[in-house]
Design an enzyme around this catalytic site. Sequence first.
Site, PDB file in Angstrom:
ATOM      1  N   GLU A  54      -5.277  -9.195   2.821  1.00 10.80           N
ATOM      2  CA  GLU A  54      -5.330  -8.408   1.484  1.00 10.80           C
ATOM      3  C   GLU A  54      -4.180  -8.801   0.573  1.00 10.80           C
ATOM      4  O   GLU A  54      -4.702  -8.598  -1.061  1.00 10.80           O
ATOM      5  CB  GLU A  54      -4.144  -7.157   1.995  1.00 10.80           C
ATOM      6  CG  GLU A  54      -4.421  -5.686   1.550  1.00 10.80           C
ATOM      7  CD  GLU A  54      -3.020  -5.735   0.727  1.00 10.80           C
ATOM      8  OE1 GLU A  54      -3.083  -4.834  -0.297  1.00 10.80           O
ATOM      9  OE2 GLU A  54      -2.405  -6.540   0.585  1.00 10.80           O
ATOM     10  N   HIS A 113       1.403  -6.133   4.372  1.00 11.08           N
ATOM     11  CA  HIS A 113       0.954  -5.442   2.882  1.00 11.08           C
ATOM     12  C   HIS A 113       1.140  -6.734   2.002  1.00 11.08           C
ATOM     13  O   HIS A 113       0.970  -7.639   1.943  1.00 11.08           O
ATOM     14  CB  HIS A 113       1.240  -4.175   3.538  1.00 11.08           C
ATOM     15  CG  HIS A 113       0.391  -3.076   1.706  1.00 11.08           C
ATOM     16  ND1 HIS A 113       0.611  -1.788   1.688  1.00 11.08           N
ATOM     17  CD2 HIS A 113      -0.974  -3.610   1.267  1.00 11.08           C
ATOM     18  CE1 HIS A 113       0.000  -1.264   0.739  1.00 11.08           C
ATOM     19  NE2 HIS A 113      -0.915  -2.632   0.628  1.00 11.08           N
ATOM     20  N   HIS A 133       4.262  -2.447   7.613  1.00 11.67           N
ATOM     21  CA  HIS A 133       4.476  -0.471   7.711  1.00 11.67           C
ATOM     22  C   HIS A 133       4.123  -0.332   9.327  1.00 11.67           C
ATOM     23  O   HIS A 133       3.158  -0.045   9.838  1.00 11.67           O
ATOM     24  CB  HIS A 133       2.929  -0.106   7.665  1.00 11.67           C
ATOM     25  CG  HIS A 133       2.926  -0.445   5.539  1.00 11.67           C
ATOM     26  ND1 HIS A 133       3.634  -0.025   4.596  1.00 11.67           N
ATOM     27  CD2 HIS A 133       2.057  -0.894   4.691  1.00 11.67           C
ATOM     28  CE1 HIS A 133       3.381   0.393   3.472  1.00 11.67           C
ATOM     29  NE2 HIS A 133       2.120  -1.276   4.166  1.00 11.67           N
ATOM     30  N   ASN A 167       3.680  -0.685  -1.473  1.00 12.16           N
ATOM     31  CA  ASN A 167       2.875  -1.439  -2.002  1.00 12.16           C
ATOM     32  C   ASN A 167       2.461  -3.305  -1.868  1.00 12.16           C
ATOM     33  O   ASN A 167       2.540  -3.909  -1.793  1.00 12.16           O
ATOM     34  CB  ASN A 167       1.700  -0.975  -2.951  1.00 12.16           C
ATOM     35  CG  ASN A 167       0.140  -1.520  -2.791  1.00 12.16           C
ATOM     36  OD1 ASN A 167      -0.035  -2.991  -2.462  1.00 12.16           O
ATOM     37  ND2 ASN A 167      -0.618  -0.658  -2.772  1.00 12.16           N
ATOM     38  N   ASN A 223       0.221  -0.100  -8.251  1.00  9.62           N
ATOM     39  CA  ASN A 223      -0.075  -0.786  -7.107  1.00  9.62           C
ATOM     40  C   ASN A 223       0.543  -2.552  -7.022  1.00  9.62           C
ATOM     41  O   ASN A 223       1.672  -2.563  -6.725  1.00  9.62           O
ATOM     42  CB  ASN A 223      -1.846  -1.458  -6.711  1.00  9.62           C
ATOM     43  CG  ASN A 223      -2.172  -1.268  -5.840  1.00  9.62           C
ATOM     44  OD1 ASN A 223      -2.242  -2.312  -5.117  1.00  9.62           O
ATOM     45  ND2 ASN A 223      -2.900  -0.563  -5.269  1.00  9.62           N
ATOM     46  N   ASP A 268      -5.605  -4.608  -7.567  1.00 11.20           N
ATOM     47  CA  ASP A 268      -4.988  -4.358  -6.887  1.00 11.20           C
ATOM     48  C   ASP A 268      -3.970  -4.952  -6.925  1.00 11.20           C
ATOM     49  O   ASP A 268      -3.728  -4.955  -7.404  1.00 11.20           O
ATOM     50  CB  ASP A 268      -6.184  -4.783  -5.359  1.00 11.20           C
ATOM     51  CG  ASP A 268      -5.366  -4.430  -4.060  1.00 11.20           C
ATOM     52  OD1 ASP A 268      -3.947  -4.474  -3.956  1.00 11.20           O
ATOM     53  OD2 ASP A 268      -6.142  -3.164  -2.525  1.00 11.20           O
ATOM     54  N   ASN A 269      -3.904  -6.638  -6.252  1.00  5.54           N
ATOM     55  CA  ASN A 269      -3.135  -7.078  -6.377  1.00  5.54           C
ATOM     56  C   ASN A 269      -3.033  -8.281  -7.639  1.00  5.54           C
ATOM     57  O   ASN A 269      -4.067  -8.221  -7.740  1.00  5.54           O
ATOM     58  CB  ASN A 269      -2.474  -8.637  -5.151  1.00  5.54           C
ATOM     59  CG  ASN A 269      -1.689  -8.040  -3.899  1.00  5.54           C
ATOM     60  OD1 ASN A 269      -1.469  -7.303  -3.513  1.00  5.54           O
ATOM     61  ND2 ASN A 269      -2.876  -7.260  -2.749  1.00  5.54           N
TER      62      ASN A 269
END
Length: 355
Positions: A54, A113, A133, A167, A223, A268-269
């Site tokens: 991720e 994450h 998480h 996140n 994010n 996202d990242n």
Amino acid sequence: MGKLLIVSVLIAALAVLISERFSTLRNRTLAFRELTQNHLPNCELLKGIEIGAEDITILEHGLAFISSGLKYPGMPRYSDEPGKIYTLHLPSGDDPTELQIKGDFDTASFAPHGISVYINEEDGSVYLFVVNHPHKNSQVEIFQYVEEENALLHQKTIKHELLHNVNDIVAVGVENFYATNDHYFTNDHLKLLEMLLSLHWCDVVYYSPEAVRVVAGGLLNANGINISPDKKYLYVSDLMSHRVIVLNIQKDKSLSRVKEVAVGSLCDNIEVESKTGDLWLGCHPNGIKIILSDPNDPPGSEVIRVQNILSDKPVVTQVYSDNGSVLIGSSVATPYKGKLLIGTIYQKALVCDLE
Ligand SMILES: *[C@@H]1O[C@H](CO)[C@@H](O)[C@H](O)[C@H]1NC(C)=O
Ligand SMILES: *[C@@H]1O[C@H](CO)[C@@H](O)[C@H](O)[C@H]1NC(C)=O
């Protein structure tokens, strides 16, 4: 008659409102977007990465950290296996190595994450910050990386009511970081409502052992977060608004909004190339496909690069795209010496040549 008319008008108004909401959601998720293949040469899947990569971050000398095994509430397809952190030495062709986790830490519930590395200038020690998480909670773990033992030594778990839906993070000190919350609510039903109503209620939090506070708000879906090489600016991907928000770091660590750059995808990242300051984004070209995660109609992958982001004319380029036949759900991309490493939320990771 009067009452019936009012009820009919109300029902009609509600129907219009609901269809308008769904139309907005389709737009927000780029649900109708078709993807054309834009592949890179000499791509190879990384051996052993099967339950996601991720987030990835690479140090100056080519050591990459990979976070694998995300368990994200609301994401239908994830593994029950505990999460793992891998390292990979670039640009060599070695396979990723799983790091051992040592110290007082529950590895069975590990669900990593976003990650970020901080190097202590004084003694050169390397700290890996990991959003975790366990049991659907949200917390930040700080590990020390011990290269000789191929291990992460757990130092500290940080929990705080402001860190409720973390996140991603960017470390700015041995125990200091900025974090994004990707929702305002923690309840799954309210999260859905938040998305349907397009509430701009997400924020960025600054954490130090002395004080924890919200330093930026008004985001639709905060994010990925990262920092410029000169440490003056933060970049936050507001995923559902298809924009990167540029924020200036003030002396007191608060943030002031500089501008927004449209990226045309649900990014996202964010990784920042140290030499050029370019942003590399792992993006979701079609958000509905990510939500559905149908193996027969998989979400695709897209990598976007932003050059000269601080100038008047940032250049936004698609570097890679795939319809899901090679790579599903890209969430991060980072270059290193002519190679591009691309990771995904719950599937594989790919390394390609950039030219
Ligand atoms: C969705 O996008 C289309 C095309 O860009 C636009 O015409 C429409 O007004 C948008 N709908 C909403 C509700 O934003
Ligand atoms: C992706 O595109 C290729 C052609 O490049 C095609 O053969 C394949 O069926 C497509 N896969 C999906 C999942 O759409």
